[in-house]
Write an enzyme that holds these catalytic residues in place. Structure first.
Site, PDB file in Angstrom:
ATOM      1  N   LYS A 190       0.882  -1.177   0.000  1.00 10.17           N
ATOM      2  CA  LYS A 190       0.000   0.000   0.000  1.00 10.17           C
ATOM      3  C   LYS A 190       0.917   1.224   0.000  1.00 10.17           C
ATOM      4  O   LYS A 190       1.414   1.639   1.033  1.00 10.17           O
ATOM      5  CB  LYS A 190      -0.883  -0.023   1.264  1.00 10.17           C
ATOM      6  CG  LYS A 190      -2.221   0.666   1.124  1.00 10.17           C
ATOM      7  CD  LYS A 190      -2.157   2.124   0.712  1.00 10.17           C
ATOM      8  CE  LYS A 190      -1.856   3.054   1.854  1.00 10.17           C
ATOM      9  NZ  LYS A 190      -1.614   4.453   1.417  1.00 10.17           N
ATOM     10  N   GLU A 265       9.411   1.780  11.112  1.00  7.21           N
ATOM     11  CA  GLU A 265      10.430   2.811  10.900  1.00  7.21           C
ATOM     12  C   GLU A 265       9.699   4.144  10.945  1.00  7.21           C
ATOM     13  O   GLU A 265       8.933   4.457  10.036  1.00  7.21           O
ATOM     14  CB  GLU A 265      11.117   2.625   9.540  1.00  7.21           C
ATOM     15  CG  GLU A 265      11.703   1.241   9.292  1.00  7.21           C
ATOM     16  CD  GLU A 265      12.922   0.948  10.134  1.00  7.21           C
ATOM     17  OE1 GLU A 265      13.341   1.824  10.921  1.00  7.21           O
ATOM     18  OE2 GLU A 265      13.443  -0.176  10.032  1.00  7.21           O
ATOM     19  N   CYS A 299      13.904  11.019   6.887  1.00  4.61           N
ATOM     20  CA  CYS A 299      13.692  10.608   8.280  1.00  4.61           C
ATOM     21  C   CYS A 299      14.949  10.800   9.111  1.00  4.61           C
ATOM     22  O   CYS A 299      14.880  11.111  10.293  1.00  4.61           O
ATOM     23  CB  CYS A 299      13.225   9.156   8.331  1.00  4.61           C
ATOM     24  SG  CYS A 299      14.347   8.025   7.507  1.00  4.61           S
ATOM     25  N   GLU A 397       9.144  17.018  14.681  1.00  6.87           N
ATOM     26  CA  GLU A 397       9.646  16.707  13.340  1.00  6.87           C
ATOM     27  C   GLU A 397       8.956  17.617  12.319  1.00  6.87           C
ATOM     28  O   GLU A 397       7.729  17.628  12.224  1.00  6.87           O
ATOM     29  CB  GLU A 397       9.369  15.242  12.987  1.00  6.87           C
ATOM     30  CG  GLU A 397       9.984  14.861  11.649  1.00  6.87           C
ATOM     31  CD  GLU A 397       9.679  13.431  11.226  1.00  6.87           C
ATOM     32  OE1 GLU A 397       8.532  12.993  11.374  1.00  6.87           O
ATOM     33  OE2 GLU A 397      10.601  12.766  10.726  1.00  6.87           O
TER      34      GLU A 397
HETATM   35  P1  NAD Z   1       2.279   8.735   7.198  1.00  5.55           P
HETATM   36  O1  NAD Z   1       2.394   8.052   8.503  1.00  5.55           O
HETATM   37  O2  NAD Z   1       1.295   9.835   7.062  1.00  5.55           O
HETATM   38  O3  NAD Z   1       1.915   7.699   6.039  1.00  5.55           O
HETATM   39  C1  NAD Z   1       2.717   6.567   5.779  1.00  5.55           C
HETATM   40  C2  NAD Z   1       1.869   5.487   5.149  1.00  5.55           C
HETATM   41  O4  NAD Z   1       0.917   5.031   6.112  1.00  5.55           O
HETATM   42  C3  NAD Z   1       1.044   5.960   3.940  1.00  5.55           C
HETATM   43  O5  NAD Z   1       1.022   4.935   2.973  1.00  5.55           O
HETATM   44  C4  NAD Z   1      -0.336   6.163   4.531  1.00  5.55           C
HETATM   45  O6  NAD Z   1      -1.367   6.037   3.592  1.00  5.55           O
HETATM   46  C5  NAD Z   1      -0.386   5.042   5.547  1.00  5.55           C
HETATM   47  N1  NAD Z   1      -1.357   5.226   6.644  1.00  5.55           N
HETATM   48  C6  NAD Z   1      -1.806   6.396   7.180  1.00  5.55           C
HETATM   49  N2  NAD Z   1      -2.694   6.140   8.154  1.00  5.55           N
HETATM   50  C7  NAD Z   1      -2.814   4.798   8.248  1.00  5.55           C
HETATM   51  C8  NAD Z   1      -3.587   3.934   9.081  1.00  5.55           C
HETATM   52  N3  NAD Z   1      -4.412   4.400  10.005  1.00  5.55           N
HETATM   53  N4  NAD Z   1      -3.456   2.604   8.904  1.00  5.55           N
HETATM   54  C9  NAD Z   1      -2.604   2.104   7.974  1.00  5.55           C
HETATM   55  N5  NAD Z   1      -1.872   2.878   7.150  1.00  5.55           N
HETATM   56  C10 NAD Z   1      -1.967   4.215   7.289  1.00  5.55           C
HETATM   57  O7  NAD Z   1       3.752   9.217   6.832  1.00  5.55           O
HETATM   58  P2  NAD Z   1       4.197  10.101   5.596  1.00  5.55           P
HETATM   59  O8  NAD Z   1       3.750  11.508   5.843  1.00  5.55           O
HETATM   60  O9  NAD Z   1       3.814   9.412   4.342  1.00  5.55           O
HETATM   61  O10 NAD Z   1       5.801  10.022   5.696  1.00  5.55           O
HETATM   62  C11 NAD Z   1       6.583  10.874   6.449  1.00  5.55           C
HETATM   63  C12 NAD Z   1       6.973  10.212   7.757  1.00  5.55           C
HETATM   64  O11 NAD Z   1       7.682   9.000   7.498  1.00  5.55           O
HETATM   65  C13 NAD Z   1       7.945  11.062   8.577  1.00  5.55           C
HETATM   66  O12 NAD Z   1       7.556  11.027   9.926  1.00  5.55           O
HETATM   67  C14 NAD Z   1       9.284  10.347   8.403  1.00  5.55           C
HETATM   68  O13 NAD Z   1      10.219  10.550   9.432  1.00  5.55           O
HETATM   69  C15 NAD Z   1       8.842   8.933   8.313  1.00  5.55           C
HETATM   70  N6  NAD Z   1       9.875   8.117   7.669  1.00  5.55           N
HETATM   71  C16 NAD Z   1      10.596   7.265   8.453  1.00  5.55           C
HETATM   72  C17 NAD Z   1      11.615   6.512   7.888  1.00  5.55           C
HETATM   73  C18 NAD Z   1      12.419   5.566   8.740  1.00  5.55           C
HETATM   74  O14 NAD Z   1      13.065   4.696   8.166  1.00  5.55           O
HETATM   75  N7  NAD Z   1      12.429   5.702  10.049  1.00  5.55           N
HETATM   76  C19 NAD Z   1      11.889   6.616   6.520  1.00  5.55           C
HETATM   77  C20 NAD Z   1      11.125   7.499   5.753  1.00  5.55           C
HETATM   78  C21 NAD Z   1      10.111   8.242   6.343  1.00  5.55           C
END
Ligand code: NAD
Length: 512
Positions: A190, A265, A299, A397
């Protein structure tokens, strides 16, 4: 004044799809109920496509296909060498499409084209790496002298649910797809709803490489609909998630009912600590790249810079001068260093932190939209000095091109400041004192530490955060462990000795 790259008219790649579909059981399909959502590009902020919006019934179909491919299909039963051949073909195809992938990724995410190119190569490398690893993989066998032989029978787990974010989407998808598939699982991916474009390339790449139907399934859609249904599906025993900490917490709660295996992550607010004895020029290069590359949507960004007071003013002046000189603009221009933020919603979030920062720190560079870029999600690289650890811009963040700088006087204070957030993903340290470097590394609350180095990572090393930055580690054989069961098999050698319960001859002695 921020430098800007010229953007006469927004670049649009040729042959863009007008509609992006799911891929289930080897077929491109729409949502059962026909629901769609709009997808925009971050330079024009115009919708360029619609995408199928997956609902519970679409997830059900994808999981059923993946489950069937797992229980009756060839993939989990293939020899590692045969799976590896397919994984290497996938890597070849990704590499062969490097330019197209980079073009689409840049168009959809706003990442500068030079940085998007690196992402495709890294994605290919993930497949090659896990192809090598599964062929070289061996497991423990233990002889219990005179009585037993024990060995580990490693098995794929089943249908893995992979949920990914929008920053470097294709590369992050490869990070999960490669080990999940290499170990013989089947998957439902997804991808993030802001950036579905590059994910749609996987289906053809996998098909052409010979991956059996049903092994890879993709459902587009919103997190609260498609993502939520995947997390709650009883036939999905594993969820590998990358995204925000708050989303991770929701998923953790929703996965509890079925006690799923979770790899998380999550977010970060990583410190970059510069001591007075450091090679200051190298530290400045790295600190700039660490927070402004990938538009700051990274991240592991070193978004809190801590500088020893003896070199504080010198560092701030030099850092801010360089930040003002960074070229912001059209992501497709090879001269661009910072492109457009992914989406207007995210732009609003980052811009609001820039405004908050103006009352929390001393603005040295940036501070809003660059001149001459009045359209698109552009924010000038923004530097705030003298930021107190209680400030929101120090604690939260931001995930954009915004950095705080804070002075310190002692090693103890540097460590205290470094650990003073809920996050614990990465830490960067600049010093020529070996003892200080290792002492700091061992005490800082971070999953990964770089000493006198920017963020370069060998694929064998563990990747993961502590505190609010994550749960579990992936990377190298740790990913293999996450995606497999290690079943222990015990067999008797020679005569079996079992206490004779119920026998008239037996003593009362029992054994486990
Ligand atoms: P997000 O949490 O908004 O979304 C990530 C994914 O989760 C998307 O595909 C989204 O559709 C899905 N999602 C959202 N709500 C959900 C739910 N209730 N149930 C299941 N899936 C759901 O994050 P984002 O804005 O897409 O990405 C940015 C974030 O990702 C930042 O906080 C960043 O630090 C983090 N990130 C972490 C790493 C790491 O390796 N630690 C790497 C890249 C990004």
């Amino acid at each position: 004044m921020t430098k800007t790259a010229t953007a006469a008219s927004p670049y649009v790649p040729e042959n863009l799809p007008a509609h992006i579909r799911h891929y289930i059981n080897g077929q491109f399909v729409d949502s059962v109920g026909g629901k769609t959502f709009d997808v925009l590009d971050p330079v024009s902020n115009q919708n360029y496509a619609t995408a199928a919006a997956g609902q519970k019934e679409d997830i059900d179909l994808a999981v059923a296909a993946a489950r069937k491919a797992f229980t009756t299909g060839p993939w989990p039963r293939m020899k590692p060498r045969d799976r590896a051949r397919i994984l290497n073909r996938i890597a070849d195809a990704v590499e062969a499409q490097e330019d197209r992938l980079a073009e689409l990724e840049t168009f959809d995410t706003g990442l500068p084209i030079t940085q998007a190119k690196g992402q495709a190569l890294r994605a290919a490398e993930n497949f090659r790496f896990f192809a090598d690893l599964i062929v070289a993989q061996f497991d423990d066998a233990m002889k219990v002298p005179g009585s037993q032989l024990n060995y580990v029978n490693r098995k794929p787990i089943g249908v893995a649910g992979l949920i990914t974010p929008w920053n470097t989407p294709f590369m992050l998808e490869s990070w999960k797809l490669a080990p999940a598939l290499a170990t013989g699982n089947t998957v439902v991916l997804k991808p993030a709803e802001f950036t579905p474009l590059s994910a749609s390339l996987w289906a053809t790449i996998f098909q052409d490489a010979g991956l059996p139907d049903g092994v890879f399934n993709l459902v587009n859609g919103l997190g609260v609909e498609a993502g939520d249904a995947l997390v709650k599906h009883p036939d999905v025993p594993l969820i590998s998630f990358t995204g925000e900490t708050t989303t991770g917490q929701t998923i953790f709660r929703n996965a509890a009912a079925h006690l799923k295996g979770l790899s998380m992550e999550l977010g970060g607010k990583s410190p970059c600590v510069v001591f007075a004895d450091a090679d200051l020029a190298a530290a400045i290069d790295s600190a700039l790249f660490g927070v402004f590359s990938l538009n700051g949507e990274r991240c592991t960004a070193g978004s809190r810079i801590l500088v020893e007071r003896a070199v504080y003013d010198e560092f701030c002046d030099a850092f801010a001068a360089r930040a003002r000189n960074i070229v912001v603009g059209d992501p497709h221009d090879p001269g661009t260093q910072v492109g457009a933020l992914v989406h207007p919603e995210h732009y609003e979030k980052v811009a609001s932190y820039v405004e908050i920062g103006k009352s929390e720190g001393r603005l040295l560079a940036g501070g809003g939209r660059p001149e001459r870029l009045d359209q698109g999600n552009y924010i000038a690289p923004t530097v705030f000095a003298d930021v107190d650890p209680a400030a929101r811009i120090f604690q939260e963040e931001i995930f954009g091109p915004v950095v705080t700088i804070t002075p310190f006087d002692t090693d103890e204070e540097a460590l205290e400041l470094a650990n003073n957030t809920r996050y614990g993903l990465a830490a960067y340290l600049w010093t020529t004192n070996l003892t200080r470097a290792h002492t700091f590394a061992h005490n800082v609350e971070a999953g990964m530490v770089w000493l006198n180095s920017h963020n370069v990572r060998d694929l064998r090393t563990p990747f993961g955060g502590v505190k609010a930055s994550g749960l579990g580690h992936e990377g190298g054989y740790r990913s293999i462990d996450f995606y497999t069961h290690q079943q222990a098999v015990h067999i008797t050698l020679g005569t079996v000795h079992t206490p004779k319960f119920g026998s008239v001859e037996t003593s009362a002695a029992t054994e486990d």
